[in-house]
Design a protein around this motif. Sequence first.
Motif, PDB file in Angstrom:
ATOM      1  N   UNK A   5      32.780  34.799  86.671  1.00  0.00           N
ATOM      2  CA  UNK A   5      33.769  34.053  87.434  1.00  0.00           C
ATOM      3  C   UNK A   5      34.121  34.777  88.724  1.00  0.00           C
ATOM      4  N   UNK A   6      34.194  34.006  89.820  1.00  0.00           N
ATOM      5  CA  UNK A   6      34.548  34.558  91.124  1.00  0.00           C
ATOM      6  C   UNK A   6      35.725  33.786  91.701  1.00  0.00           C
ATOM      7  N   UNK A   7      36.553  34.482  92.466  1.00  0.00           N
ATOM      8  CA  UNK A   7      37.624  33.825  93.209  1.00  0.00           C
ATOM      9  C   UNK A   7      37.667  34.481  94.578  1.00  0.00           C
ATOM     10  N   UNK A   8      37.453  33.675  95.635  1.00  0.00           N
ATOM     11  CA  UNK A   8      37.243  34.239  96.967  1.00  0.00           C
ATOM     12  C   UNK A   8      38.104  33.548  98.010  1.00  0.00           C
ATOM     13  N   UNK A   9      38.763  34.345  98.842  1.00  0.00           N
ATOM     14  CA  UNK A   9      39.461  33.803 100.008  1.00  0.00           C
ATOM     15  C   UNK A   9      38.431  33.529 101.090  1.00  0.00           C
ATOM     16  N   UNK A  10      38.411  32.299 101.620  1.00  0.00           N
ATOM     17  CA  UNK A  10      37.393  31.908 102.588  1.00  0.00           C
ATOM     18  C   UNK A  10      37.914  31.871 104.020  1.00  0.00           C
ATOM     19  N   UNK A  55      45.730  28.178 103.358  1.00  0.00           N
ATOM     20  CA  UNK A  55      44.902  29.316 102.974  1.00  0.00           C
ATOM     21  C   UNK A  55      43.854  28.779 102.000  1.00  0.00           C
ATOM     22  N   UNK A  56      42.573  28.925 102.344  1.00  0.00           N
ATOM     23  CA  UNK A  56      41.483  28.296 101.606  1.00  0.00           C
ATOM     24  C   UNK A  56      40.790  29.306 100.694  1.00  0.00           C
ATOM     25  N   UNK A  57      40.588  28.913  99.434  1.00  0.00           N
ATOM     26  CA  UNK A  57      39.914  29.760  98.455  1.00  0.00           C
ATOM     27  C   UNK A  57      38.854  28.940  97.719  1.00  0.00           C
ATOM     28  N   UNK A  58      37.861  29.627  97.171  1.00  0.00           N
ATOM     29  CA  UNK A  58      36.898  28.970  96.294  1.00  0.00           C
ATOM     30  C   UNK A  58      36.850  29.699  94.958  1.00  0.00           C
ATOM     31  N   UNK A  59      36.637  28.923  93.905  1.00  0.00           N
ATOM     32  CA  UNK A  59      36.425  29.483  92.575  1.00  0.00           C
ATOM     33  C   UNK A  59      34.982  29.199  92.181  1.00  0.00           C
ATOM     34  N   UNK A  60      34.324  30.182  91.604  1.00  0.00           N
ATOM     35  CA  UNK A  60      32.936  30.010  91.202  1.00  0.00           C
ATOM     36  C   UNK A  60      32.700  30.554  89.808  1.00  0.00           C
ATOM     37  N   UNK A  61      31.709  29.998  89.146  1.00  0.00           N
ATOM     38  CA  UNK A  61      31.370  30.419  87.793  1.00  0.00           C
ATOM     39  C   UNK A  61      29.870  30.212  87.604  1.00  0.00           C
ATOM     40  N   UNK A  81      41.215  29.391  80.994  1.00  0.00           N
ATOM     41  CA  UNK A  81      42.227  30.445  80.912  1.00  0.00           C
ATOM     42  C   UNK A  81      41.842  31.632  81.786  1.00  0.00           C
ATOM     43  N   UNK A  82      40.551  31.950  81.794  1.00  0.00           N
ATOM     44  CA  UNK A  82      40.074  33.031  82.652  1.00  0.00           C
ATOM     45  C   UNK A  82      40.299  32.697  84.120  1.00  0.00           C
TER      46      UNK A  82
END
Length: 396
Positions: A5-10, A55-61, A81-82
Motif C-alpha cells: 500500500x502506498x499513499x503519496x502527496x502529488x 491538496x491532492x493525494x493518491x492511494x495505491x495498492x 483498515x490499512x
Amino acid sequence: MSIGLQFTHKCGDKNGAVLDIVFIHGITGDPDETWTNNAGGFWPCWLADDLPGLCIHTAGYPSSFFAKWAKKEMNIHERASSLAEHMVAHGIGKRPLVIICHSLGGLLAKEMFRACCEAQDEDWIALGDQLKLVVFFATPHKGAALAAIMNTLIPRTSSPSVEALSNDTGYLTNLNSGYRDLAAKKGLTTVAYYEKYKTKNVALVVSEDSADPGNTKTRPVALDADHIEICKPGAKDSPAYLSVSRHIGKVLEGCPTLEEDDPDDGLGPYDYSKPAEHDRRTLQEKLIDAGREYEYATANSLQNRFARTYYRLGLFTEAKTRHDTILSVVEQRFLTHVYGPKICAGAPESEIAAALQEHVIDPLCTSAQYGRLTNSTVLQALYYLTEQCHIQWDKP
C-alpha cells in the motif's frame, strides 16, 4: 504495482490547503496511470491549479489485490483498515476530505468509510467525519457488474470464485446498504458516473443500474467512455472534469478557514485584500493608458478568477497568507525587473513580455517554495494587483 500500500502527496500546498482530495484507483490500475489521459495529462493536479486550497493525494495498492480477494485469499476489510491507518498517519482527517475512486477502488473506499464510522480510534472517527464527498467512476454497487469486471479485466480469475462472490454472499448488497445508511446519517454527498461504451469491444462493464449506489440524492451520470477511460478526462472542458470540479467547488464553499494565531502582529505578508491608496484607476483605464486595451477582456477574467479564490479563503488563513506572499513576490519582481527597467524606459512590447516571462512568471512556476503555480495563476495575480492599484503598465 507489485509493492504494498502506498499513499503519496502529488500536488497542492500541504500546509495552506483547506481541503484534501484522495484518489483511489481500481482493478489493474495504479496511482498514476489510472488518472493520466492519453495525452499524458495527470488531471488530479488540474484541480489544484483551478481550485486553489486543494491538496491532492493518491492511494495505491498491488494490482493483484482484487484477484486475490475474489479467490478469498485476501480480506478487503483488512486492506481498507490499512488504508485508513495510512491516511491518518499522513495527517488526513484534520480538514475536510473528498475521495475520488475508480471501479473496485470504490469498494475499498466504502469499506474504509464504514470502518471509520465504526471505529473507536479518535483519528479514524475524525477521518470518517471529515469525509464530505465521494465520487465513484464506474464503481459496481451490485454483484453482476463485479463479475463482469473480473471476467473482462482479469480473465484468469477463477469463474466459480467470482460467481460466488457476486451472487451468493450478498457482499456488495450488504456493503452498499451500509454505505447508503452511513452516508445519509453523516450528510455525505455521493456522485456516480457510468460508462456508455463497451470495454475491449466485449462488454459494457458497469451499467447505469449497477453504478447507482441508491442514495436518495444521487443520480448516476453517463460518460462517453469505456470502463478504463472513464476516469481519464482528456481536457478541462470535458464533461467529467467540469462535473467533478463543480462538486468539489461546492465542498470548498463550506470549508472552514484556519485562523492564524495573531493576524495583527505585523510580521506576516502585506494584506492585499484592499486596494492601494494611490493610482485609483480601474484595470481597464490602466490598460488603455498603457496602450494595452486589447488585453482587457482576458485580464479582467483572470483577475476575477484570482479574486474569487482569494476572498473565499477569508481573512487571516494559512491559505490567504500563501496568496499574499505570492502577490508580494509578483509585485516585487514586476516592479524590479519589468516596470522600472522596461516600461519606464520605453522598451518595446517584445522586451517587456520577455522580461515578464523570465523574471516573474518562470521563477514562480519553477520554485517549490510557492507550491505548484502555473503561468495562468501568476497572470491572475498580476492582473489582480493591477486592478487593486498596486502596479501599473504605463509610465508615471
